[in-house]
Enzyme design. Structure first.
Site, PDB file in Angstrom:
ATOM      1  N   ASP A 276       0.827  -1.204   0.000  1.00 14.41           N
ATOM      2  CA  ASP A 276       0.000   0.000   0.000  1.00 14.41           C
ATOM      3  C   ASP A 276       0.869   1.265   0.000  1.00 14.41           C
ATOM      4  OD1 ASP A 276      -2.737   1.054   0.279  1.00 14.41           O
ATOM      5  OD2 ASP A 276      -2.043   1.813   2.212  1.00 14.41           O
TER       6      ASP A 276
ATOM      7  N   GLU B  34       1.917  -0.448  -4.879  1.00 13.98           N
ATOM      8  CA  GLU B  34       0.859   0.473  -5.285  1.00 13.98           C
ATOM      9  C   GLU B  34       1.523   1.769  -5.742  1.00 13.98           C
ATOM     10  OE1 GLU B  34      -3.165   2.873  -4.031  1.00 13.98           O
ATOM     11  OE2 GLU B  34      -1.571   2.608  -2.579  1.00 13.98           O
TER      12      GLU B  34
HETATM   13  C1  GLC Z   1      -4.227   3.055  -0.719  1.00 16.90           C
HETATM   14  C2  GLC Z   1      -5.454   2.178  -0.634  1.00 16.90           C
HETATM   15  C3  GLC Z   1      -6.612   3.027  -0.228  1.00 16.90           C
HETATM   16  C4  GLC Z   1      -6.319   3.613   1.126  1.00 16.90           C
HETATM   17  C5  GLC Z   1      -5.000   4.371   1.126  1.00 16.90           C
HETATM   18  C6  GLC Z   1      -4.522   4.635   2.515  1.00 16.90           C
HETATM   19  O1  GLC Z   1      -4.315   4.006  -1.722  1.00 16.90           O
HETATM   20  O2  GLC Z   1      -5.647   1.521  -1.853  1.00 16.90           O
HETATM   21  O3  GLC Z   1      -7.812   2.297  -0.191  1.00 16.90           O
HETATM   22  O4  GLC Z   1      -7.345   4.470   1.509  1.00 16.90           O
HETATM   23  O5  GLC Z   1      -3.982   3.628   0.515  1.00 16.90           O
HETATM   24  O6  GLC Z   1      -4.102   3.440   3.112  1.00 16.90           O
END
Ligand code: GLC
Length: 517
Positions: free
Chosen positions: A200, A262
């Site tokens: 993440d 991500e």
């Molecule tokens: C990422 C996740 C999202 C979350 C954010 C904070 O972007 O995909 O759902 O709100 O991180 O953890």
């Protein structure tokens, strides 16, 4: 050389809270997922990614983790996780766990200790700073969920940093205890048998230490003046070192485990998707339905990856973005385009990530404001609708209460008629979106070995994209009117029943695509 399993693999993102509910409390859970793994296997995917299922106060639906070594009781137990994993492996599905290293929950023991007294040693694991003399936040950084990125600590005099919700304090990765703890967390799940991680907020772990105010910049696309949204994050050698360590850990297992970051910007992909760091990051295509824009996006993501054999990880959807059917025009037009887009992307070299419900052609749901739960909605005072609309639970059986998801009302309400998209309805119809996804993934798997890695763009009429990969030709018509082009092969798959090949000519109705072999 045999390819590692994840190369060219298709992944399916399971949003745990909304996938399947085994105990009828209106909330999806791990045993629910286990009971539906056959469905996922039958789709023809190779792996699943589970969104966070750790103990969490659910202020950001699991992305606020209060214990990285457990399972949220709403979702089950560690034994349920083990059973899920064992069943997935029996079905030859790999399982990725979501790791959340940028921040913890404010209920995590570390943060609770940190705010318990001004000299608690745990404070160095987060970012605390004094307010400005006028009592305002330490600097002008803003949270992605709206408002300042700082909140006053509950009982002390300082403020703490949170790039997301106030209940998600950012960790200080410069404190060596933080990377050390995350190595322990990685090993914990890998030792249990997890096949890898989706990481993440993967590019944001290290923050500027000077806490300088964000400057205004001129947006390159719109020309508008706005804050530099990534100013607070620094691309530090330290982060690359963290991922080098994680890669070594992943490589220490047999077969090697995988790391998916991500990270969406192609310019960052070139730095992280390298042989000694991450395996994959997302090439998320969010462009409007326009052939030239899609071609540019595809080329940019491919150009960004220079490592040997590295190819992009194509995706149209996840739990943070508006459902593609809606984004691409909604209703039957949006659905036709999303079906075409699947053929366009699934033919490309690289990996594919699908988000649950794409295979059912689900649309974004207009959740009533009083039922919205996303912190984006709550913290923007309702100005931003947020992400609940793509998180509504899956419809499984048409005739049943709540479309077979749960006998209790689901945690997010289903709209009228949600059951018409149900799995049981679509499984019975040859032309359904579900059938289209199954056929496409089956052909992709069958052809895998014969497909060249080299992609060649072909000359095509305006607003049509066409490419070949060895024996496969893929063509996608972005117009609303039909398009015709020479067909170098027979029709293997069409996203629309009216796609045809006759006398060497491929006819693509508006918003359709084809695979020819
Ligand atoms: C990422 C996740 C999202 C979350 C954010 C904070 O972007 O995909 O759902 O709100 O991180 O953890």
């Amino acid at each position: 050389m045999p390819q590692p399993w994840w190369r060219s693999a298709v992944f399916y993102q399971v949003y745990v809270r909304s996938f399947a509910d085994s105990d009828d409390d209106g909330i999806g859970d791990l045993p629910g997922i286990t009971s539906r793994l056959d469905y996922i296997r039958d789709l023809g995917v190779d792996a699943i990614w589970l969104t966070p299922f750790y103990p969490s106060p659910q202020k950001d639906h699991g992305y606020d983790v209060s214990d990285y070594f457990g399972v949220n009781p709403e979702y089950g137990t560690l034994e349920d996780f083990d059973r899920l994993l064992a069943r997935a492996h029996e079905l030859r599905l790999k399982v990725l766990v979501d790791i959340v290293p940028n921040h913890t929950s404010s209920q995590h023991d570390w943060f609770q200790a940190a705010v318990s007294s001004a000299d608690n040693p745990m404070r160095s694991r987060y970012h605390f700073a004094d307010p400005r003399p006028d009592g305002s936040p330490p600097n002008n950084w803003t949270s992605s969920f709206g408002g300042p990125a700082w909140s006053p600590e509950p009982n002390g005099k300082q403020w703490y940093l949170h790039l997301f919700a106030p209940e998600q304090p950012d960790l200080n990765w410069f404190d060596p205890a933080v990377p050390a703890e995350f190595e322990r967390i990685l090993k914990f799940w890998l030792d249990r048998g997890a096949d890898g991680f989706r990481i993440d907020v993967a590019a944001a772990l290290f923050k500027r230490q000077d806490l300088a105010d964000r400057p205004y910049i001129t947006d390159r696309v719109t020309g508008a003046r706005r804050f530099d949204s990534t100013f607070q994050i620094i691309e530090q050698p330290q982060l690359h070192d963290v991922y080098r360590r994680w890669r070594q850990i992943a490589n220490g297992y047999e077969p090697a485990r995988v790391l998916v970051g991500e990270i969406f910007e192609p310019r960052r992909h070139s730095k992280y998707i390298v042989p000694d760091q991450l395996h994959m990051a997302f090439a998320l295509i969010q462009q409007p339905w326009d052939a030239a824009l899609w071609r540019r996006s595809i080329d940019a993501s491919r150009r960004a990856l220079q490592g040997p054999g590295a190819e992009p990880t194509w995706t149209l959807a996840n739990h943070d973005v508006k459902r593609p059917v809606t984004r691409l025009g909604g209703g039957s037009t949006g659905r036709a385009r999303a079906r075409a887009a699947l053929l366009l992307l699934a033919g490309l070299p690289g990996q594919v990530f699908l988000y649950q419900g794409e295979e059912l052609g689900l649309e974004e749901v207009d959740v009533p404001d009083e039922r919205r739960q996303d912190p984006v909605f709550l913290h923007s005072g309702g100005k931003e609708k947020g992400r609940d609309g793509c998180r509504v639970p899956l419809p499984w059986r048409k005739g049943e209460p709540n479309a077979g998801f749960s006998t209790a009302g689901p945690w997010l309400p289903m709209p009228e008629g949600w059951g018409r998209y149900a799995v049981d309805v679509q499984a019975a119809v040859g032309g359904s979106t579900l059938a289209h996804f199954r056929r496409t993934l089956a052909e992709r798997r069958r052809l895998a070995r014969r497909l060249a890695r080299r992609l060649q763009w072909l000359t095509a009429p305006a607003d049509v994209l066409a490419y070949s990969r060895g024996p496969l030709t893929v063509a996608c018509n972005f117009r609303n009117r039909p398009a015709r082009l020479p067909a170098p092969g027979g029709l293997l798959l069409g996203s629309d029943p009216l796609v045809s090949v006759r006398h060497g000519v491929l006819t693509l109705p508006g918003n359709s695509a084809a695979w020819l072999l």
